[in-house]
Scaffold this motif. Structure first.
Motif, PDB file in Angstrom:
ATOM      1  N   ALA A  28       0.946  34.597   6.636  1.00 32.20           N
ATOM      2  CA  ALA A  28       1.549  33.706   5.636  1.00 32.20           C
ATOM      3  C   ALA A  28       0.540  32.635   5.231  1.00 32.20           C
ATOM      4  N   ASP A  29       0.901  31.836   4.223  1.00 30.22           N
ATOM      5  CA  ASP A  29       0.135  30.636   3.857  1.00 30.22           C
ATOM      6  C   ASP A  29      -1.341  30.958   3.593  1.00 30.22           C
ATOM      7  N   PRO A  30      -1.632  31.926   2.728  1.00 28.16           N
ATOM      8  CA  PRO A  30      -3.018  32.387   2.592  1.00 28.16           C
ATOM      9  C   PRO A  30      -3.930  31.401   1.863  1.00 28.16           C
ATOM     10  N   GLY A  61       6.772  29.076  15.091  1.00 25.70           N
ATOM     11  CA  GLY A  61       6.115  28.742  16.372  1.00 25.70           C
ATOM     12  C   GLY A  61       4.763  29.417  16.544  1.00 25.70           C
ATOM     13  N   MET A  62       3.967  29.435  15.493  1.00 22.88           N
ATOM     14  CA  MET A  62       2.708  30.195  15.527  1.00 22.88           C
ATOM     15  C   MET A  62       1.724  29.630  16.549  1.00 22.88           C
ATOM     16  N   GLU A  63       0.907  30.581  17.114  1.00 25.97           N
ATOM     17  CA  GLU A  63       0.011  30.204  18.219  1.00 25.97           C
ATOM     18  C   GLU A  63      -1.470  30.399  17.931  1.00 25.97           C
ATOM     19  N   MET A  96       0.905  26.183  15.061  1.00 28.78           N
ATOM     20  CA  MET A  96      -0.348  26.293  14.291  1.00 28.78           C
ATOM     21  C   MET A  96       0.027  26.744  12.881  1.00 28.78           C
ATOM     22  N   TRP A  97       0.203  25.778  11.974  1.00 23.22           N
ATOM     23  CA  TRP A  97       0.699  26.070  10.627  1.00 23.22           C
ATOM     24  C   TRP A  97      -0.471  26.317   9.669  1.00 23.22           C
ATOM     25  N   ALA A  98      -0.190  26.219   8.371  1.00 22.42           N
ATOM     26  CA  ALA A  98      -1.097  26.725   7.342  1.00 22.42           C
ATOM     27  C   ALA A  98      -2.521  26.157   7.430  1.00 22.42           C
ATOM     28  N   PRO A  99      -3.526  27.026   7.593  1.00 28.16           N
ATOM     29  CA  PRO A  99      -4.906  26.571   7.710  1.00 28.16           C
ATOM     30  C   PRO A  99      -5.687  26.693   6.396  1.00 28.16           C
ATOM     31  N   SER A 147       0.488  14.916   9.098  1.00 25.85           N
ATOM     32  CA  SER A 147       1.255  15.930   8.383  1.00 25.85           C
ATOM     33  C   SER A 147       0.539  17.285   8.439  1.00 25.85           C
ATOM     34  N   ILE A 148       0.721  18.117   7.384  1.00 25.56           N
ATOM     35  CA  ILE A 148       0.362  19.546   7.479  1.00 25.56           C
ATOM     36  C   ILE A 148      -0.405  20.000   6.236  1.00 25.56           C
ATOM     37  N   ASP A 149      -0.715  21.293   6.234  1.00 30.02           N
ATOM     38  CA  ASP A 149      -1.189  22.029   5.058  1.00 30.02           C
ATOM     39  C   ASP A 149      -2.504  21.503   4.474  1.00 30.02           C
ATOM     40  N   PRO A 150      -3.576  21.456   5.267  1.00 30.60           N
ATOM     41  CA  PRO A 150      -4.866  21.067   4.703  1.00 30.60           C
ATOM     42  C   PRO A 150      -5.384  22.119   3.722  1.00 30.60           C
ATOM     43  N   PHE A 235       6.191  19.201  -2.677  1.00 28.37           N
ATOM     44  CA  PHE A 235       6.830  19.361  -1.364  1.00 28.37           C
ATOM     45  C   PHE A 235       5.788  19.660  -0.292  1.00 28.37           C
ATOM     46  N   GLU A 236       4.961  20.713  -0.495  1.00 31.21           N
ATOM     47  CA  GLU A 236       3.964  21.099   0.519  1.00 31.21           C
ATOM     48  C   GLU A 236       2.994  22.092  -0.101  1.00 31.21           C
ATOM     49  N   GLY A 237       2.015  22.529   0.697  1.00 27.99           N
ATOM     50  CA  GLY A 237       1.124  23.616   0.297  1.00 27.99           C
ATOM     51  C   GLY A 237       0.222  23.288  -0.882  1.00 27.99           C
ATOM     52  N   TRP A 284      12.341  31.516   2.562  1.00 30.24           N
ATOM     53  CA  TRP A 284      12.500  30.113   2.126  1.00 30.24           C
ATOM     54  C   TRP A 284      11.194  29.533   1.597  1.00 30.24           C
ATOM     55  N   THR A 285      10.112  29.786   2.305  1.00 30.71           N
ATOM     56  CA  THR A 285       8.848  29.124   1.952  1.00 30.71           C
ATOM     57  C   THR A 285       8.104  29.905   0.871  1.00 30.71           C
ATOM     58  N   THR A 286       7.303  29.168   0.106  1.00 28.98           N
ATOM     59  CA  THR A 286       6.348  29.798  -0.805  1.00 28.98           C
ATOM     60  C   THR A 286       5.059  28.993  -0.696  1.00 28.98           C
ATOM     61  N   HIS A 287       3.920  29.679  -0.628  1.00 25.69           N
ATOM     62  CA  HIS A 287       2.652  29.000  -0.308  1.00 25.69           C
ATOM     63  C   HIS A 287       1.532  29.910  -0.817  1.00 25.69           C
ATOM     64  N   HIS A 288       0.464  29.321  -1.317  1.00 24.98           N
ATOM     65  CA  HIS A 288      -0.481  30.131  -2.076  1.00 24.98           C
ATOM     66  C   HIS A 288      -1.901  29.596  -2.000  1.00 24.98           C
ATOM     67  N   TYR A 301      -0.404  34.839  -2.134  1.00 24.36           N
ATOM     68  CA  TYR A 301       0.898  34.234  -1.837  1.00 24.36           C
ATOM     69  C   TYR A 301       1.537  35.020  -0.712  1.00 24.36           C
ATOM     70  N   HIS A 302       2.741  34.684  -0.341  1.00 19.94           N
ATOM     71  CA  HIS A 302       3.418  35.474   0.688  1.00 19.94           C
ATOM     72  C   HIS A 302       4.888  35.664   0.310  1.00 19.94           C
ATOM     73  N   ASP A 303       5.502  36.684   0.927  1.00 13.89           N
ATOM     74  CA  ASP A 303       6.963  36.767   0.915  1.00 13.89           C
ATOM     75  C   ASP A 303       7.412  37.396   2.228  1.00 13.89           C
ATOM     76  N   LEU A 313       8.839  35.299   9.213  1.00 15.60           N
ATOM     77  CA  LEU A 313       8.028  36.512   9.406  1.00 15.60           C
ATOM     78  C   LEU A 313       7.612  37.008   8.024  1.00 15.60           C
ATOM     79  N   ARG A 314       6.471  36.515   7.561  1.00 16.34           N
ATOM     80  CA  ARG A 314       6.061  36.698   6.171  1.00 16.34           C
ATOM     81  C   ARG A 314       4.816  37.587   6.070  1.00 16.34           C
ATOM     82  N   SER A 315       4.486  38.001   4.861  1.00 23.14           N
ATOM     83  CA  SER A 315       3.329  38.865   4.627  1.00 23.14           C
ATOM     84  C   SER A 315       2.545  38.357   3.423  1.00 23.14           C
TER      85      SER A 315
HETATM   86  O1  FUB Z   1       3.854  28.291   7.840  1.00 19.23           O
HETATM   87  C1  FUB Z   1       4.464  27.089   8.225  1.00 19.23           C
HETATM   88  C2  FUB Z   1       4.752  26.243   7.032  1.00 19.23           C
HETATM   89  O2  FUB Z   1       5.594  26.946   6.134  1.00 19.23           O
HETATM   90  C3  FUB Z   1       3.550  25.890   6.203  1.00 19.23           C
HETATM   91  O3  FUB Z   1       2.731  24.918   6.762  1.00 19.23           O
HETATM   92  C4  FUB Z   1       4.223  25.514   4.944  1.00 19.23           C
HETATM   93  O4  FUB Z   1       3.382  25.377   3.842  1.00 19.23           O
HETATM   94  C5  FUB Z   1       5.230  26.630   4.800  1.00 19.23           C
HETATM   95  O5  FUB Z   1       4.665  27.770   4.225  1.00 19.23           O
END
Ligand code: FUB
Length: 337
Positions: A28-30, A61-63, A96-99, A147-150, A235-237, A284-288, A301-303, A313-315
């Motif tokens: 996810a979060d490519p 809960g990514m690791e 470990m969220w979006a890198p 916060s998140i999403d650098p 919102f994010e991303g 729920w999430t969308t990120h690109h 992007y992911h879905d 659980l996204r791809s």
């Molecule tokens: O993947 C975890 C979080 O969900 C990301 O940090 C957000 O952008 C959303 O996609």
């Protein structure tokens, strides 16, 4: 948990405009980049960590991180293996969220958000000799980060800027003027919406060269988007790219599930809202991310179709992104139409 019936999922799958880059793991979060002439995608590695759903996104809960490599956007994606694991990051405990990644002077930098033991997100950096890693984490998170999403953008003059921040589970609403206060909430109604943050990176790519600034996103009248304008507010991303000399800030609207963009004349903004890039995806999430390769532009992007709509659980997928003659991005419909 999924909000879709089997019949709805089948119909969406039949109309999907693209397929997952890989299917042996959830991603996810490519964040896509061209390094050394090839495409590298830095995604989150989704797992079912068995953590119950909550409004903080604890079920994400990514690791660890895996890097994907491709010779072309439509070619095979190779999983380069584990690039960094949370157990190797001294300051990070979980999530470990979006890198994102960047390169400078022959070295590669992986930027990632994670929660400390006290439950606060910060952003860390890990250094490698190759685009795919492995990456060695710095012992402490980036000072002044939160916060998140650098998302790290290299400007034409060689300076790098980090955009970051995400609402709700991403905790951005708790910060004003770079200071945390648990009592703060997302503004509402006609109050100005919160913006993402941006900070120029120091030459060593491991520190902010300046205090983060809040990025302004304005409407067509030059007024900051309002907090109650959930169809357009940040919102994010965040992601930054340049097209024909303009800076394009793109982002997710979170609970309204759009990818939108705004344009400006400086990496610091202000940016003026322009429209939607992607209509809602399954999940729920969308990120690109947006990258140029082979003379075309691509939206990564992911879905959550592959998992039957399980939101964590996204791809990762990719599709071509097009502009009109005025530089406006043509809205993409992920399931046709
Ligand atoms: O993947 C975890 C979080 O969900 C990301 O940090 C957000 O952008 C959303 O996609």
């Amino acid at each position: 948990m999924t909000d879709y019936t089997d019949d709805e999922l089948k119909a969406l799958a039949a109309r999907a405009i693209s397929q997952p880059l890989v299917t042996h793991i959830y991603t996810a979060d490519p964040s896509a980049h061209v390094f050394e002439g090839r495409l590298y995608v830095y995604p989150s590695h989704d797992i079912d960590a068995g953590i119950p759903f909550d409004d903080e996104g604890s079920h994400f809960g990514m690791e660890d991180y895996h890097v994907l490599r491709m010779d072309s956007p439509e070619g095979e994606a190779v999983d380069c293996g584990v690039a960094l694991h949370v157990r190797d990051v001294p300051w990070a405990e979980r999530q470990m969220w979006a890198p994102d990644a960047a390169t400078r002077d022959g070295r590669y930098y992986l930027y990632f958000p994670a929660k400390r033991a006290d439950g606060l997100f910060q952003i860390g950096v890990a250094v490698g000799e190759r685009p795919e890693g492995p990456f060695a984490p710095e012992p402490e998170p980036i000072a002044g980060s939160y916060s998140i999403d650098p998302a790290v953008f290299r400007d034409d003059d060689g300076e790098h800027y980090m955009y970051f921040g995400g609402l709700w589970g991403g905790q951005l609403q708790k910060y004003r003027d770079n200071a945390y206060d648990a009592a703060h909430a997302e503004p509402a109604g006609d109050a100005p919406a919160l913006g993402p943050r941006v900070a120029r990176l120091a030459a060593d790519m491991k520190r902010f060269a300046e205090a983060p600034r809040e990025v302004a996103i304005l409407d067509e009248h030059g007024v900051p988007l309002r907090a109650g304008d959930h169809a357009r507010r940040y919102f994010e991303g965040p992601w930054m790219h340049q097209y024909r000399g303009k800076y394009y800030l793109s982002y997710s609207t979170g609970n309204t599930h759009y990818l939108c963009y705004a344009t400006g004349d400086s990496p610091y903004g202000p940016f003026v809202y322009q429209g939607r890039i992607l209509e809602p995806v399954v999940g729920w999430t969308t990120h690109h991310s947006i990258v140029e390769f082979g003379g075309k532009w691509w939206l990564y992007y992911h879905d959550a179709l592959l998992s039957g709509g399980v939101t964590h659980l996204r791809s990762v997928k990719v599709t071509e992104l097009r502009y009109d003659g005025d530089g406006r991005i043509l809205t993409i419909h992920p399931y046709g139409g």
